[in-house]
Design a protein around this motif. Structure first.
Motif, PDB file in Angstrom:
ATOM      1  N   ARG A 176       0.831  -1.209   0.000  1.00  0.00           N
ATOM      2  CA  ARG A 176       0.000   0.000   0.000  1.00  0.00           C
ATOM      3  C   ARG A 176       0.865   1.259   0.000  1.00  0.00           C
ATOM      4  O   ARG A 176       0.584   2.217  -0.722  1.00  0.00           O
ATOM      5  N   VAL A 177       1.937   1.239   0.821  1.00  0.00           N
ATOM      6  CA  VAL A 177       2.845   2.397   0.880  1.00  0.00           C
ATOM      7  C   VAL A 177       3.536   2.587  -0.468  1.00  0.00           C
ATOM      8  O   VAL A 177       3.614   3.707  -0.988  1.00  0.00           O
ATOM      9  N   ALA A 178       4.039   1.499  -1.047  1.00  0.00           N
ATOM     10  CA  ALA A 178       4.727   1.594  -2.345  1.00  0.00           C
ATOM     11  C   ALA A 178       3.779   2.088  -3.424  1.00  0.00           C
ATOM     12  O   ALA A 178       4.158   2.894  -4.285  1.00  0.00           O
ATOM     13  N   PHE A 179       2.522   1.638  -3.395  1.00  0.00           N
ATOM     14  CA  PHE A 179       1.544   2.070  -4.393  1.00  0.00           C
ATOM     15  C   PHE A 179       1.273   3.574  -4.250  1.00  0.00           C
ATOM     16  O   PHE A 179       1.287   4.306  -5.238  1.00  0.00           O
ATOM     17  N   HIS A 180       1.080   4.027  -3.029  1.00  0.00           N
ATOM     18  CA  HIS A 180       0.824   5.457  -2.781  1.00  0.00           C
ATOM     19  C   HIS A 180       2.016   6.307  -3.235  1.00  0.00           C
ATOM     20  O   HIS A 180       1.840   7.317  -3.927  1.00  0.00           O
ATOM     21  N   ARG A 181       3.216   5.879  -2.865  1.00  0.00           N
ATOM     22  CA  ARG A 181       4.420   6.632  -3.268  1.00  0.00           C
ATOM     23  C   ARG A 181       4.613   6.595  -4.778  1.00  0.00           C
ATOM     24  O   ARG A 181       5.010   7.594  -5.384  1.00  0.00           O
ATOM     25  N   GLY A 182       4.331   5.448  -5.379  1.00  0.00           N
ATOM     26  CA  GLY A 182       4.448   5.335  -6.830  1.00  0.00           C
ATOM     27  C   GLY A 182       3.486   6.274  -7.541  1.00  0.00           C
ATOM     28  O   GLY A 182       3.856   6.933  -8.522  1.00  0.00           O
ATOM     29  N   LEU A 183       2.246   6.373  -7.045  1.00  0.00           N
ATOM     30  CA  LEU A 183       1.272   7.284  -7.653  1.00  0.00           C
ATOM     31  C   LEU A 183       1.715   8.734  -7.504  1.00  0.00           C
ATOM     32  O   LEU A 183       1.569   9.533  -8.435  1.00  0.00           O
ATOM     33  N   LYS A 184       2.269   9.096  -6.351  1.00  0.00           N
ATOM     34  CA  LYS A 184       2.760  10.472  -6.155  1.00  0.00           C
ATOM     35  C   LYS A 184       3.878  10.788  -7.159  1.00  0.00           C
ATOM     36  O   LYS A 184       3.899  11.855  -7.763  1.00  0.00           O
ATOM     37  N   ARG A 185       4.800   9.835  -7.334  1.00  0.00           N
ATOM     38  CA  ARG A 185       5.883  10.034  -8.310  1.00  0.00           C
ATOM     39  C   ARG A 185       5.338  10.148  -9.730  1.00  0.00           C
ATOM     40  O   ARG A 185       5.816  10.950 -10.523  1.00  0.00           O
ATOM     41  N   LEU A 186       4.332   9.316 -10.026  1.00  0.00           N
ATOM     42  CA  LEU A 186       3.734   9.375 -11.358  1.00  0.00           C
ATOM     43  C   LEU A 186       3.097  10.737 -11.613  1.00  0.00           C
ATOM     44  O   LEU A 186       3.212  11.287 -12.710  1.00  0.00           O
TER      45      LEU A 186
END
Length: 196
Positions: A176-186
């Motif tokens: 969940r953390v990686a997904f949230h951070r990945g979306l922010k980077r995207l």
């Protein structure tokens, strides 16, 4: 006079209780036969209950396996002087309730995103440069590998966080953390991409 159904329940109780007692005496064959019969019985019940709750009955096999594991690991807790079916029913009921909670929670986190949804998620406004599937793939490919795997699994392939965690060998919280951070980077990468 007893109805055929009552007789069937009593017969099932007797046969399965005998198999559980036989297992305690070392009869693995009787116990394996009981588990096989109980699993077949459970599949019908669990599919019905999940379907009745509006959940995917295709998840039934996982729930059946969870019940069988619970019965196997707790078999020493069954009091052989008491009826077996209520004990089995209690384990099955709690496992179905747990699964229903988990499945409802996972439904909230499933993300089946098409090109339009990715466009709006990534902040691409109408009238600006069109985003294509290749653009999304390129932006996702620029993420750090852990975030990239999670975003692909959840965002592009539609896996739940739990499914992604199992597939990637991570715990669900980390996914969940990686997904949230990945979306922010995207989203940040998209802003730069739009200015090109």
């Amino acid at each position: 006079m007893r109805s055929g159904r009552e007789g069937g329940v009593e017969s099932q109780e007797r046969l399965w209780a005998e198999a559980m007692r036989a297992e305690r005496a070392g009869d693995g064959i009787a116990y394996a036969r009981f588990l096989e019969e109980f699993a077949a019985f459970l599949r019908r019940i669990v599919r019905y209950r999940l379907g009745h709750l509006g959940l995917d009955a295709g998840e039934a096999e996982d729930v059946v396996q969870e019940v069988l594991i619970a019965v196997h690991t707790r078999r020493g807790q069954w009091d052989a002087s008491r009826p077996l079916l209520p004990w089995l029913n209690a384990i099955a009921r709690y496992k179905v309730i747990d699964a229903a909670r988990r499945l409802r929670k996972e439904l909230r986190w499933r993300m089946h995103l098409g090109e339009d949804e990715w466009s709006s998620l990534l902040g691409v406004e109408s009238g600006s440069r069109d985003i294509t599937a290749e653009d999304v793939d390129r932006l996702v490919s620029d993420l750090p590998s852990g975030q990239q795997s999670v975003v692909r699994a959840i965002g592009l392939e539609g896996a739940s966080p739990r499914e992604a965690a199992d597939r990637l060998g991570m715990n669900e919280g980390a996914v969940r953390v990686a997904f949230h951070r990945g979306l922010k980077r995207l989203m940040k990468a998209t802003q730069k991409w739009r200015q090109q």
